[in-house]
Design an enzyme around this catalytic site. Structure first.
Site, PDB file in Angstrom:
ATOM      1  N   LYS A  14      61.872 -28.694 -41.172  1.00 42.07           N
ATOM      2  CA  LYS A  14      60.600 -29.287 -41.240  1.00 42.07           C
ATOM      3  C   LYS A  14      60.270 -30.081 -42.774  1.00 42.07           C
ATOM      4  O   LYS A  14      59.832 -31.138 -42.672  1.00 42.07           O
ATOM      5  CB  LYS A  14      59.358 -28.295 -41.039  1.00 42.07           C
ATOM      6  CG  LYS A  14      59.634 -27.525 -39.513  1.00 42.07           C
ATOM      7  CD  LYS A  14      58.309 -26.904 -39.368  1.00 42.07           C
ATOM      8  CE  LYS A  14      58.098 -25.493 -39.969  1.00 42.07           C
ATOM      9  NZ  LYS A  14      59.141 -24.509 -39.617  1.00 42.07           N
ATOM     10  N   ARG A  89      50.144 -22.710 -36.759  1.00 47.93           N
ATOM     11  CA  ARG A  89      51.026 -21.459 -36.340  1.00 47.93           C
ATOM     12  C   ARG A  89      50.506 -20.866 -35.300  1.00 47.93           C
ATOM     13  O   ARG A  89      51.148 -19.781 -34.909  1.00 47.93           O
ATOM     14  CB  ARG A  89      51.400 -20.878 -37.581  1.00 47.93           C
ATOM     15  CG  ARG A  89      52.780 -21.500 -38.203  1.00 47.93           C
ATOM     16  CD  ARG A  89      52.939 -20.489 -39.420  1.00 47.93           C
ATOM     17  NE  ARG A  89      54.372 -20.144 -39.821  1.00 47.93           N
ATOM     18  CZ  ARG A  89      54.930 -20.956 -40.836  1.00 47.93           C
ATOM     19  NH1 ARG A  89      54.141 -21.735 -41.735  1.00 47.93           N
ATOM     20  NH2 ARG A  89      56.222 -20.866 -41.383  1.00 47.93           N
ATOM     21  N   ARG A 128      69.409 -20.985 -48.152  1.00 47.50           N
ATOM     22  CA  ARG A 128      68.241 -21.147 -49.034  1.00 47.50           C
ATOM     23  C   ARG A 128      67.909 -20.072 -49.948  1.00 47.50           C
ATOM     24  O   ARG A 128      67.527 -20.427 -51.199  1.00 47.50           O
ATOM     25  CB  ARG A 128      67.158 -21.678 -47.831  1.00 47.50           C
ATOM     26  CG  ARG A 128      66.174 -22.504 -48.566  1.00 47.50           C
ATOM     27  CD  ARG A 128      65.154 -22.865 -47.828  1.00 47.50           C
ATOM     28  NE  ARG A 128      64.227 -22.084 -47.078  1.00 47.50           N
ATOM     29  CZ  ARG A 128      63.226 -22.396 -46.218  1.00 47.50           C
ATOM     30  NH1 ARG A 128      63.177 -23.820 -45.634  1.00 47.50           N
ATOM     31  NH2 ARG A 128      62.554 -21.418 -45.768  1.00 47.50           N
ATOM     32  N   ARG A 134      62.742 -18.032 -53.202  1.00 47.37           N
ATOM     33  CA  ARG A 134      61.848 -17.632 -52.238  1.00 47.37           C
ATOM     34  C   ARG A 134      62.126 -16.297 -51.650  1.00 47.37           C
ATOM     35  O   ARG A 134      63.122 -15.994 -51.069  1.00 47.37           O
ATOM     36  CB  ARG A 134      61.571 -18.276 -50.890  1.00 47.37           C
ATOM     37  CG  ARG A 134      60.826 -19.767 -51.119  1.00 47.37           C
ATOM     38  CD  ARG A 134      60.745 -20.440 -49.984  1.00 47.37           C
ATOM     39  NE  ARG A 134      60.068 -19.775 -48.891  1.00 47.37           N
ATOM     40  CZ  ARG A 134      59.695 -20.393 -47.943  1.00 47.37           C
ATOM     41  NH1 ARG A 134      59.621 -21.966 -47.828  1.00 47.37           N
ATOM     42  NH2 ARG A 134      59.201 -19.717 -46.783  1.00 47.37           N
ATOM     43  N   ARG A 146      59.819 -13.093 -39.604  1.00 51.20           N
ATOM     44  CA  ARG A 146      59.051 -14.452 -39.454  1.00 51.20           C
ATOM     45  C   ARG A 146      59.567 -14.926 -38.112  1.00 51.20           C
ATOM     46  O   ARG A 146      58.710 -15.604 -37.667  1.00 51.20           O
ATOM     47  CB  ARG A 146      59.916 -15.303 -40.749  1.00 51.20           C
ATOM     48  CG  ARG A 146      59.230 -14.935 -42.022  1.00 51.20           C
ATOM     49  CD  ARG A 146      60.104 -15.633 -43.188  1.00 51.20           C
ATOM     50  NE  ARG A 146      60.046 -16.685 -43.362  1.00 51.20           N
ATOM     51  CZ  ARG A 146      60.807 -17.460 -43.956  1.00 51.20           C
ATOM     52  NH1 ARG A 146      61.592 -17.015 -44.724  1.00 51.20           N
ATOM     53  NH2 ARG A 146      60.481 -18.785 -43.911  1.00 51.20           N
TER      54      ARG A 146
HETATM   55  P1  AMP Z   1      56.693 -21.822 -44.754  1.00 45.04           P
HETATM   56  O1  AMP Z   1      56.908 -22.069 -46.102  1.00 45.04           O
HETATM   57  O2  AMP Z   1      56.006 -22.635 -43.859  1.00 45.04           O
HETATM   58  O3  AMP Z   1      57.819 -21.035 -44.177  1.00 45.04           O
HETATM   59  O4  AMP Z   1      55.503 -20.605 -44.948  1.00 45.04           O
HETATM   60  C1  AMP Z   1      55.954 -19.260 -45.589  1.00 45.04           C
HETATM   61  C2  AMP Z   1      54.940 -18.298 -45.351  1.00 45.04           C
HETATM   62  O5  AMP Z   1      53.688 -18.712 -45.725  1.00 45.04           O
HETATM   63  C3  AMP Z   1      55.043 -17.892 -43.840  1.00 45.04           C
HETATM   64  O6  AMP Z   1      56.075 -16.927 -43.271  1.00 45.04           O
HETATM   65  C4  AMP Z   1      53.614 -17.111 -43.752  1.00 45.04           C
HETATM   66  O7  AMP Z   1      53.496 -15.922 -44.416  1.00 45.04           O
HETATM   67  C5  AMP Z   1      52.786 -18.090 -44.566  1.00 45.04           C
HETATM   68  N1  AMP Z   1      52.284 -19.218 -43.865  1.00 45.04           N
HETATM   69  C6  AMP Z   1      52.367 -20.604 -44.077  1.00 45.04           C
HETATM   70  N2  AMP Z   1      51.882 -21.281 -43.205  1.00 45.04           N
HETATM   71  C7  AMP Z   1      50.986 -20.608 -42.515  1.00 45.04           C
HETATM   72  C8  AMP Z   1      50.181 -20.719 -41.213  1.00 45.04           C
HETATM   73  N3  AMP Z   1      49.697 -21.977 -40.911  1.00 45.04           N
HETATM   74  N4  AMP Z   1      49.548 -19.675 -40.890  1.00 45.04           N
HETATM   75  C9  AMP Z   1      49.563 -18.550 -41.410  1.00 45.04           C
HETATM   76  N5  AMP Z   1      50.683 -17.973 -42.425  1.00 45.04           N
HETATM   77  C10 AMP Z   1      51.395 -19.155 -43.032  1.00 45.04           C
END
Ligand code: AMP
Length: 190
Positions: A14, A89, A128, A134, A146
């Site tokens: 994404k 989400r 990654r 991360r 996740r």
């Molecule tokens: P990402 O970088 O999109 O993979 O997000 C990393 C982490 O941030 C996720 O595993 C969640 O813990 C949190 N997170 C990101 N976006 C959201 C969202 N829209 N709703 C809830 N938690 C989020």
């Protein structure tokens, strides 16, 4: 306005595809993951609270994320459109987003769903994790959590947007540029 959602499981590509789409279509990028990590790195109260969830691979509570997105959208008023990456989400987040866009007199144009099988996703995330720094990409239990969160809370959004006739599915395995070409075809068809 052109308002896109790039949808898919963790590791689907994404972020990578968002960067290319922004450049071509001149959209403002909203990555809730990036915004939350920036809050955490700045040591804000919101960031510290969010980190308790992020480090376990759990979703951050809806009200925290929705408030953050609203502030970001208000700060970017005047843009040609948005690409939402990692948001919404959950169903309540999607409903809040529809309501917020309505306040701006606009709506979601289309949802681009990247399809990638789980084995490939785990491989990508572990890889990654070696370079991204991360913490949530480095531990297999956190990665699995996740995916569980994605299956239980995020996947139902596919039907939510399919019911609005806005969901388009795109193969997420292959060359980055080839996937991008397919995404552009979906955007241009809107
Ligand atoms: P990402 O970088 O999109 O993979 O997000 C990393 C982490 O941030 C996720 O595993 C969640 O813990 C949190 N997170 C990101 N976006 C959201 C969202 N829209 N709703 C809830 N938690 C989020």
């Amino acid at each position: 306005m052109l308002n896109l959602i790039i949808f898919g499981p963790p590791g689907a590509g994404k972020g990578t595809q968002s960067e290319k789409i922004i450049e071509r279509y001149q959209l403002a990028h909203i990555s809730t993951g990036d915004l939350l990590r920036a809050e955490r790195n700045a040591g804000t109260e919101l960031g510290n609270k969010a980190n308790e969830f992020i480090s376990k691979g759990e979703l951050v509570p809806d009200e925290v994320v929705i408030g953050m997105v609203r502030n970001f959208m208000v700060s970017k008023s005047g843009v040609q459109g948005f690409i939402f990456d990692g948001f919404p989400r959950t169903i309540p987040q999607a409903e809040a987003l529809d309501a917020m866009l309505m306040e701006f007199d606009t709506a979601i144009s289309t949802v681009l769903g990247l399809e990638v099988v789980e084995d490939e996703l785990v491989k990508r995330l572990m890889l990654r994790g070696q370079t991204s720094g991360r913490v949530d990409d480095q531990d297999e239990d956190t990665i699995r959590n996740r995916f569980r969160e994605y299956q239980n809370k995020t996947l139902p959004l596919k039907d939510y947007y399919a019911n609005q006739k806005k969901y388009q599915s795109v193969q997420g395995i292959g060359e980055i540029d080839e996937i991008f070409t397919n995404l552009c075809a979906c955007i241009d068809a809107v």
